[in-house]
Design a protein around this motif. Structure first.
Motif, PDB file in Angstrom:
ATOM      1  N   SER A 112       0.819  -1.209   0.000  1.00 53.33           N
ATOM      2  CA  SER A 112       0.000   0.000   0.000  1.00 53.33           C
ATOM      3  C   SER A 112       0.855   1.261   0.000  1.00 53.33           C
ATOM      4  CB  SER A 112      -0.925  -0.015   1.218  1.00 53.33           C
ATOM      5  OG  SER A 112      -1.772   1.108   1.225  1.00 53.33           O
ATOM      6  N   LEU A 113       1.914   1.294   0.801  1.00 51.32           N
ATOM      7  CA  LEU A 113       2.782   2.466   0.824  1.00 51.32           C
ATOM      8  C   LEU A 113       3.522   2.640  -0.498  1.00 51.32           C
ATOM      9  CD1 LEU A 113       4.249   2.131   4.423  1.00 51.32           C
ATOM     10  CD2 LEU A 113       2.864   4.033   3.584  1.00 51.32           C
ATOM     11  N   ARG A 114       3.826   1.546  -1.130  1.00 54.24           N
ATOM     12  CA  ARG A 114       4.547   1.623  -2.401  1.00 54.24           C
ATOM     13  C   ARG A 114       3.676   2.172  -3.523  1.00 54.24           C
ATOM     14  NH1 ARG A 114       7.189  -3.527  -5.646  1.00 54.24           N
ATOM     15  NH2 ARG A 114       8.325  -2.318  -7.212  1.00 54.24           N
ATOM     16  N   THR A 115       2.403   1.825  -3.498  1.00 59.62           N
ATOM     17  CA  THR A 115       1.526   2.191  -4.619  1.00 59.62           C
ATOM     18  C   THR A 115       0.687   3.430  -4.348  1.00 59.62           C
ATOM     19  OG1 THR A 115      -0.141   0.646  -3.749  1.00 59.62           O
ATOM     20  CG2 THR A 115       1.375  -0.179  -5.430  1.00 59.62           C
ATOM     21  N   THR A 116       0.342   3.702  -3.086  1.00 57.48           N
ATOM     22  CA  THR A 116      -0.588   4.806  -2.797  1.00 57.48           C
ATOM     23  C   THR A 116      -0.049   5.827  -1.811  1.00 57.48           C
ATOM     24  OG1 THR A 116      -1.683   3.566  -1.022  1.00 57.48           O
ATOM     25  CG2 THR A 116      -2.562   3.302  -3.257  1.00 57.48           C
ATOM     26  N   ASP A 117       1.152   5.643  -1.261  1.00 56.90           N
ATOM     27  CA  ASP A 117       1.698   6.554  -0.243  1.00 56.90           C
ATOM     28  C   ASP A 117       0.789   6.649   0.977  1.00 56.90           C
ATOM     29  OD1 ASP A 117       3.915   7.037  -1.729  1.00 56.90           O
ATOM     30  OD2 ASP A 117       3.281   9.001  -2.467  1.00 56.90           O
ATOM     31  N   ALA A 118       0.214   5.542   1.369  1.00 56.71           N
ATOM     32  CA  ALA A 118      -0.669   5.504   2.544  1.00 56.71           C
ATOM     33  C   ALA A 118      -0.685   4.085   3.086  1.00 56.71           C
ATOM     34  CB  ALA A 118      -2.080   5.957   2.196  1.00 56.71           C
ATOM     35  N   SER A 119      -1.077   3.956   4.347  1.00 54.46           N
ATOM     36  CA  SER A 119      -1.227   2.629   4.920  1.00 54.46           C
ATOM     37  C   SER A 119      -2.459   1.948   4.343  1.00 54.46           C
ATOM     38  CB  SER A 119      -1.337   2.714   6.446  1.00 54.46           C
ATOM     39  OG  SER A 119      -2.535   3.363   6.827  1.00 54.46           O
ATOM     40  N   PHE A 120      -2.599   0.667   4.647  1.00 54.90           N
ATOM     41  CA  PHE A 120      -3.729  -0.090   4.110  1.00 54.90           C
ATOM     42  C   PHE A 120      -5.052   0.480   4.600  1.00 54.90           C
ATOM     43  CE2 PHE A 120      -6.694  -3.695   4.750  1.00 54.90           C
ATOM     44  CZ  PHE A 120      -6.924  -4.026   3.428  1.00 54.90           C
ATOM     45  N   ALA A 121      -5.130   0.810   5.892  1.00 53.35           N
ATOM     46  CA  ALA A 121      -6.374   1.357   6.437  1.00 53.35           C
ATOM     47  C   ALA A 121      -6.641   2.749   5.898  1.00 53.35           C
ATOM     48  CB  ALA A 121      -6.300   1.376   7.966  1.00 53.35           C
ATOM     49  N   GLU A 122      -5.602   3.572   5.769  1.00 49.71           N
ATOM     50  CA  GLU A 122      -5.800   4.923   5.247  1.00 49.71           C
ATOM     51  C   GLU A 122      -6.235   4.901   3.794  1.00 49.71           C
ATOM     52  OE1 GLU A 122      -2.302   6.719   8.171  1.00 49.71           O
ATOM     53  OE2 GLU A 122      -1.936   6.386   6.023  1.00 49.71           O
ATOM     54  N   THR A 123      -5.764   3.925   3.035  1.00 47.39           N
ATOM     55  CA  THR A 123      -6.182   3.821   1.640  1.00 47.39           C
ATOM     56  C   THR A 123      -7.676   3.556   1.517  1.00 47.39           C
ATOM     57  OG1 THR A 123      -3.997   2.960   1.062  1.00 47.39           O
ATOM     58  CG2 THR A 123      -5.749   2.614  -0.533  1.00 47.39           C
ATOM     59  N   LEU A 124      -8.214   2.733   2.415  1.00 44.39           N
ATOM     60  CA  LEU A 124      -9.644   2.420   2.359  1.00 44.39           C
ATOM     61  C   LEU A 124     -10.507   3.648   2.628  1.00 44.39           C
ATOM     62  CD1 LEU A 124      -9.746  -1.020   4.214  1.00 44.39           C
ATOM     63  CD2 LEU A 124      -9.666  -0.587   1.771  1.00 44.39           C
ATOM     64  N   TYR A 125      -9.989   4.586   3.406  1.00 36.14           N
ATOM     65  CA  TYR A 125     -10.756   5.791   3.727  1.00 36.14           C
ATOM     66  C   TYR A 125     -10.379   6.975   2.834  1.00 36.14           C
ATOM     67  CZ  TYR A 125     -12.565   3.532   7.893  1.00 36.14           C
ATOM     68  OH  TYR A 125     -13.221   2.679   8.756  1.00 36.14           O
ATOM     69  N   GLY A 126      -9.632   6.720   1.758  1.00 36.97           N
ATOM     70  CA  GLY A 126      -9.302   7.779   0.822  1.00 36.97           C
ATOM     71  C   GLY A 126      -8.320   8.788   1.376  1.00 36.97           C
ATOM     72  N   LEU A 127      -7.374   8.334   2.201  1.00 32.46           N
ATOM     73  CA  LEU A 127      -6.393   9.224   2.806  1.00 32.46           C
ATOM     74  C   LEU A 127      -5.006   8.935   2.234  1.00 32.46           C
ATOM     75  CD1 LEU A 127      -7.578   8.959   6.521  1.00 32.46           C
ATOM     76  CD2 LEU A 127      -8.273  10.640   4.810  1.00 32.46           C
ATOM     77  N   ARG A 128      -4.150   9.928   2.297  1.00 29.81           N
ATOM     78  CA  ARG A 128      -2.786   9.794   1.816  1.00 29.81           C
ATOM     79  C   ARG A 128      -1.821  10.447   2.808  1.00 29.81           C
ATOM     80  NH1 ARG A 128      -5.321   6.944  -0.811  1.00 29.81           N
ATOM     81  NH2 ARG A 128      -5.410   6.680  -3.079  1.00 29.81           N
ATOM     82  N   ARG A 129      -0.614   9.890   2.895  1.00 29.66           N
ATOM     83  CA  ARG A 129       0.423  10.467   3.742  1.00 29.66           C
ATOM     84  C   ARG A 129       1.270  11.443   2.931  1.00 29.66           C
ATOM     85  NH1 ARG A 129       2.726   6.297   8.257  1.00 29.66           N
ATOM     86  NH2 ARG A 129       0.687   5.624   9.044  1.00 29.66           N
ATOM     87  N   ARG A 130       1.556  12.596   3.539  1.00 29.46           N
ATOM     88  CA  ARG A 130       2.340  13.625   2.868  1.00 29.46           C
ATOM     89  C   ARG A 130       3.445  14.098   3.796  1.00 29.46           C
ATOM     90  NH1 ARG A 130       0.328  11.632  -0.707  1.00 29.46           N
ATOM     91  NH2 ARG A 130      -1.179  12.427  -2.211  1.00 29.46           N
TER      92      ARG A 130
END
Length: 393
Positions: free
Chosen positions: A67-85
């Motif tokens: 998940s971090l490799r593809t979306t820059d977010a954790s697995f749980a954050e990806t499900l809620y439409g969140l991203r780490r910056r």
């Protein structure tokens, strides 16, 4: 507005962050329950439950890394439409009159930040779970020691009633043969039992302080881990959500182009990569379905009416008082690990059910057979009312 309820722009609300944080625990509960049900028909799955921490850590390692490799977010954050910056603060002389929030810029995650995010998401929770298990084990041992005394020998090694001295010699020999590694492990366990409550209270208190400040919109970091990494969680834009699938396809195509070897080997490696990606995609979908299915089962089997009509849970009642010692009876020794009859350390401890006092099995059997009463309370008793006690320290 005091509380951040609806969110402003890309800033997620407290409830979104709380839901994303609680998702891994719900996922673990759902997987544990599902494997436990399957283990009723497939006993070999009990081995997975025996290594539950390692199994879940390996699973989350795969999910979080992907998940971090593809979306820059954790697995749980990806499900809620969140991203780490990553947070970059730029201060210039011309911008001193600007508000502090306007000088904060966000950028994508670097490789080092992704690696440290995996450490905070997988490695630290795994070690915390292990420390919690050691603390619970030491606490149970301390509770048993307070009830039974500091007994080091195992009672299954003292089955021969005629050779009690030989049994004690064997247990002392076992104690003298303890390796340095075993002694070091015991000392470390005792150290963990002494330090873990303070460590746990400190980390939970710090996390609560960050969450309270985030709720009051006093900080942009939801947890101490995010602050240490210099990362903030933001809502993903519509374009980012649309570009996620194309980004994943680009990463996978680049990995296929890196394959080396003859054409047939590259074809085999490509097929294996395709199967691995398909398994990973199905695993993510299955885990999401497992979480929602587990929550649905909780809601189905415990409705709101049942929760409202459930009786109040009261604390357990205190234990009954100890029976009175008869004046003509045998007095109790000050050390609770000694037998009142022989004044020696109890061997094969056995209790008389009419009074509850514990003696050596050989001593109490001989006394009750001769006098038909408890030696301490003088209450009538028979040999059928003698019960041997088994416990493991």
């Amino acid at each position: 507005m005091l509380f951040q309820v609806g969110g402003q722009g890309s800033h997620p609300t407290f409830f979104e962050m709380s839901a994303a944080q609680q998702l891994p625990s719900s996922l673990r509960a759902a997987l544990t329950y599902s494997i436990g049900v399957l283990a009723l028909r497939r006993p070999f799955l009990h081995k997975v439950l025996d290594y539950e921490d390692e199994f879940f850590a390996a699973l989350t390692l795969i999910l979080e890394t992907h998940s971090l490799r593809t979306t820059d977010a954790s697995f749980a954050e990806t499900l809620y439409g969140l991203r780490r910056r990553a947070v970059n603060i730029h201060v210039k002389k011309d911008d001193l009159h600007m508000e502090p929030g306007s000088r904060i810029q966000h950028s994508g995650l670097r490789k080092r930040q992704k690696l440290l995010s995996v450490v905070f998401l997988v490695v630290l929770p795994y070690f915390k779970s292990k420390l919690h298990a050691i603390y619970n084990k030491e606490r149970e041992a301390a509770l048993q020691a307070s009830l039974w005394g500091n007994v080091n020998e195992r009672f299954d090694e003292i089955d021969n009633l005629d050779d009690v001295s030989g049994s004690f010699a064997s247990t002392s020999g076992l104690d003298s043969d303890l390796s340095v590694r075993t002694r070091f492990r015991k000392r470390m366990h005792k150290l963990v039992a002494a330090c873990y409550p303070w460590l746990h209270a400190g980390t939970e208190g710090l996390a609560f302080a960050y969450q309270l400040l985030y709720l009051l919109d006093a900080t942009g970091f939801y947890s101490p881990g995010l602050h240490a990494l210099g990362l903030q969680v933001c809502r993903a834009t519509g374009q980012e959500l649309m570009d996620t699938s194309s980004r994943i396809s680009k990463i996978r195509s680049n990995e296929r182009e890196r394959l080396r070897g003859p054409p047939w080997l590259k074809a085999v490696q490509g097929a294996l990569l395709t199967c691995a990606y398909a398994v990973l995609d199905y695993a993510q979908t299955g885990l999401i379905a497992a979480v929602f299915g587990f929550k649905m089962m909780e809601w189905w089997y415990q409705s709101a009416e049942e929760r409202m009509s459930a009786p109040t849970v009261y604390p357990p009642p205190p234990p009954p008082p100890a029976p009175k010692v008869a004046k003509e009876g045998i007095p109790l020794p000050p050390d609770r690990t000694l037998c009142p009859l022989c004044s020696q350390k109890r061997a094969n401890p056995s209790a008389v059910t009419v009074s509850g006092f514990v003696f050596c099995y050989a001593c109490i059997f001989k006394y009750v057979s001769q006098y038909n009463r408890c030696p301490v309370t003088l209450v009538p008793a028979s040999v059928d009312q003698i019960r041997r006690l088994f416990h493991d320290l």
